[in-house]
Design an enzyme around this catalytic site. Structure first.
Site, mmCIF file in Angstrom:
data_model
loop_
_atom_site.group_PDB
_atom_site.id
_atom_site.type_symbol
_atom_site.label_atom_id
_atom_site.label_comp_id
_atom_site.label_asym_id
_atom_site.label_seq_id
_atom_site.Cartn_x
_atom_site.Cartn_y
_atom_site.Cartn_z
ATOM 1 N N ASP A 151 -54.641 -27.869 -0.060
ATOM 2 C CA ASP A 151 -53.774 -28.195 0.254
ATOM 3 C C ASP A 151 -52.553 -27.500 0.960
ATOM 4 O O ASP A 151 -52.281 -25.396 0.309
ATOM 5 C CB ASP A 151 -52.887 -28.353 -1.673
ATOM 6 C CG ASP A 151 -51.808 -29.196 -1.673
ATOM 7 O OD1 ASP A 151 -51.812 -30.201 -1.026
ATOM 8 O OD2 ASP A 151 -51.031 -28.933 -1.459
ATOM 9 N N HIS A 231 -50.442 -36.332 -3.239
ATOM 10 C CA HIS A 231 -49.372 -36.935 -2.371
ATOM 11 C C HIS A 231 -49.458 -37.959 -1.727
ATOM 12 O O HIS A 231 -49.311 -37.815 -0.473
ATOM 13 C CB HIS A 231 -48.154 -36.429 -2.146
ATOM 14 C CG HIS A 231 -48.904 -35.039 -1.193
ATOM 15 N ND1 HIS A 231 -49.476 -34.464 -0.320
ATOM 16 C CD2 HIS A 231 -49.022 -33.597 -1.226
ATOM 17 C CE1 HIS A 231 -50.417 -33.797 0.374
ATOM 18 N NE2 HIS A 231 -49.790 -32.766 -0.780
ATOM 19 N N ASP A 304 -46.466 -31.696 -7.044
ATOM 20 C CA ASP A 304 -46.565 -30.392 -6.008
ATOM 21 C C ASP A 304 -45.548 -29.361 -6.373
ATOM 22 O O ASP A 304 -44.446 -29.983 -4.875
ATOM 23 C CB ASP A 304 -46.172 -31.698 -5.033
ATOM 24 C CG ASP A 304 -46.876 -30.747 -3.522
ATOM 25 O OD1 ASP A 304 -46.959 -29.533 -3.782
ATOM 26 O OD2 ASP A 304 -46.405 -31.256 -2.670
ATOM 27 N N HIS A 308 -39.574 -22.263 -4.027
ATOM 28 C CA HIS A 308 -39.027 -21.727 -3.024
ATOM 29 C C HIS A 308 -37.576 -20.344 -3.179
ATOM 30 O O HIS A 308 -37.006 -21.574 -4.310
ATOM 31 C CB HIS A 308 -38.965 -22.351 -1.776
ATOM 32 C CG HIS A 308 -39.445 -23.211 -0.790
ATOM 33 N ND1 HIS A 308 -40.565 -22.431 -0.909
ATOM 34 C CD2 HIS A 308 -40.652 -23.706 -0.566
ATOM 35 C CE1 HIS A 308 -42.612 -23.025 -0.040
ATOM 36 N NE2 HIS A 308 -41.655 -24.205 -0.105
ATOM 37 N N PHE A 322 -41.541 -26.173 3.788
ATOM 38 C CA PHE A 322 -41.534 -27.862 3.128
ATOM 39 C C PHE A 322 -41.770 -27.265 1.150
ATOM 40 O O PHE A 322 -42.116 -26.146 1.464
ATOM 41 C CB PHE A 322 -42.503 -28.247 3.748
ATOM 42 C CG PHE A 322 -42.668 -28.378 4.576
ATOM 43 C CD1 PHE A 322 -41.885 -30.573 4.940
ATOM 44 C CD2 PHE A 322 -42.996 -28.480 6.211
ATOM 45 C CE1 PHE A 322 -41.380 -30.582 6.873
ATOM 46 C CE2 PHE A 322 -43.078 -28.402 7.689
ATOM 47 C CZ PHE A 322 -42.245 -29.099 7.759
ATOM 48 N N GLY A 323 -41.477 -28.437 0.464
ATOM 49 C CA GLY A 323 -41.150 -27.697 -0.926
ATOM 50 C C GLY A 323 -40.160 -27.972 -1.723
ATOM 51 O O GLY A 323 -39.187 -27.621 -1.888
#
Ligand SMILES: [Zn+2]
Length: 430
Positions: A151, A231, A304, A308, A322-323
């Site tokens: 992932d 996802h 998910d 950060h 991303f995220g």
């Protein structure tokens, strides 16, 4: 400690029933009505509260070791507990990547020592999550890995994926695929479409996902091996999974809360709390995800959770990673919008199934049900009192959530893991 949860609305075998739950020695000792408190028991009045098997989230990023400024096993598992999750699956994109028996065993030990909830460990599919050699699936399984995933990146080479599916299946490990064709990324940061044009940022086309999914479904069919798609983000992916299932190909799939709740049209501007991979897609894609979940094409929900630092996420859509986080906002946001909202789309029991027994089934995890003799993994939710999501209340180190500021129902009151109270909202104990 021994507990008696009195008079809750208990999610039991796909139904809601009013009953008491006795917790003794880490296990569910009894379920019943009018259970009398024993001398050593702490009584929780759960009247009008929802009592469920602890939620199961097969997809989180704990960043530990390697990026502990973003999250640690301790803070990530505390976030899970605060969200009502009692079992989580930790993705292997940490440093070093758990890609052999020694490193997997080390992660299992760290998770046990530092985790507040049950943390199941993913091994990677390939060495260091890079193109090239596969991990030794039998060895990582023996060392304690519960599933395998790269992932964060797709497996680019078809032959590698073919061998991985066969090898993982032979070892009895679910392969969870992040589906992304690198040659079609074109530097995109949000969904390709009017919003990307309006904001003047590069777009991510749907085919980045669907082109690799088509390959993977073919490889699942060729090997007969179970393939789990992480996802799902596009309507076309839902259609392809639906067709694959109809053809008897052993495919399962998960969808995130944010892909169910948000579309790219809702991105308010250059705000990195709306940047994740896969990206928020169009409203038509979002509606297809909801339909796919309701008709059984998509099996379960997974967060998910991807924390950060504030510094990283301050760099806008183009400069930030991303995220977004998800552990602490999954149940309440989904419940508020889809069950309790003005136009309900799910029943409460559907939502609970997708967050307990269904993900457990996809990964062959012994969790997600309440039965006498089972580990007392239990969450208690308040469905009646509105609360506002506040970043400074997060147990996660990551505050990167687009849901901060929203008023929701369904906050967690208490979370028990193997009979231990690991999270309690202050006023829960009577
Ligand atoms: Zn991913």
């Amino acid at each position: 400690m021994a507990y008696l949860l009195k008079n809750g609305q208990v999610y039991l075998e796909h139904q809601l029933v009013t009953c008491d739950i006795r917790i003794q020695n880490g296990k569910i000792a009894a379920l019943g009505t009018d259970l009398t408190p024993l001398a050593d028991e702490t009584v929780f009045d759960c009247t009008a509260k929802l009592v469920t098997p602890g939620l199961v989230d097969p997809h989180v990023h704990l960043r530990d070791p390697g990026q502990t400024d973003k999250e640690t096993i301790a803070t990530g598992s505390a976030a899970a507990a605060r969200g009502g999750f009692t079992t989580i699956g930790a993705m292997p994109n940490v440093i070093p990547v758990p890609d052999d028996a020694t490193k997997v065993a080390d992660m299992v030990q760290r998770n046990t020592e530092n985790g507040l909830v049950h943390i199941l460990q993913f091994s990677s599919i390939t060495k260091n999550r890079e193109a090239g050699d596969l991990v030794d699936f039998q060895a990582v399984k023996q060392a304690g890995a519960f599933a395998v995933s790269n992932d964060g990146s797709g497996v680019q080479d078809a032959a590698t994926m073919l061998k991985a599916l066969a090898g993982a299946a032979e070892a009895g490990l679910t392969l969870a695929a992040h589906v992304e064709e690198d040659s079609l990324k074109f530097g995109g940061v949000i969904n390709a479409g009017p919003k990307a044009e309006e904001l003047g940022v590069p777009g991510i086309i749907n085919a980045v996902e669907t082109s690799q999914l088509a390959r993977d479904i073919a490889l699942s069919e060729a090997t007969g091996a179970h393939y789990h798609m992480c996802h799902v983000s596009t309507a076309a992916s839902v259609r392809m999974i639906r067709q694959a299932k109809a053809a008897g190909i052993p495919v399962t799939a998960e969808v995130t809360p944010h892909h169910l709740l948000l579309s790219d049209e809702m991105i308010p501007g250059n705000d990195a709390n709306y940047k994740m991979n896969p990206p928020l897609r169009s409203e038509a894609d979002r509606q297809a995800l909801i339909e796919g979940l309701c008709d059984g094409t998509i099996d379960c929900i997974a967060t998910d959770h991807a924390p950060h630092t504030a510094l990283e996420k301050a760099k806008g859509l183009c400069g930030s990673p991303f995220g977004i986080t998800g552990s602490e906002t999954a149940f309440d946001t989904l419940y508020t919008t889809f069950v309790q909202g003005a136009q309900p789309r799910f029943t409460l029991t559907q939502l609970l199934n997708w967050m307990t027994a269904a993900p457990a089934r996809c990964f062959n995890i012994d969790a997600g049900t309440l039965l006498p003799g089972a580990a007392a993994d239990i969450a208690v939710f308040d469905l009646k009192t509105p609360t506002t999501i506040k970043a400074d209340e997060f147990a996660s180190k990551g505050h990167n959530s687009p849901f901060v500021g929203q008023t929701v129902y369904g906050q967690t009151i208490a979370t028990f893991v193997s009979g231990k109270l690991v999270y309690r909202k202050d006023d829960a104990q009577k």
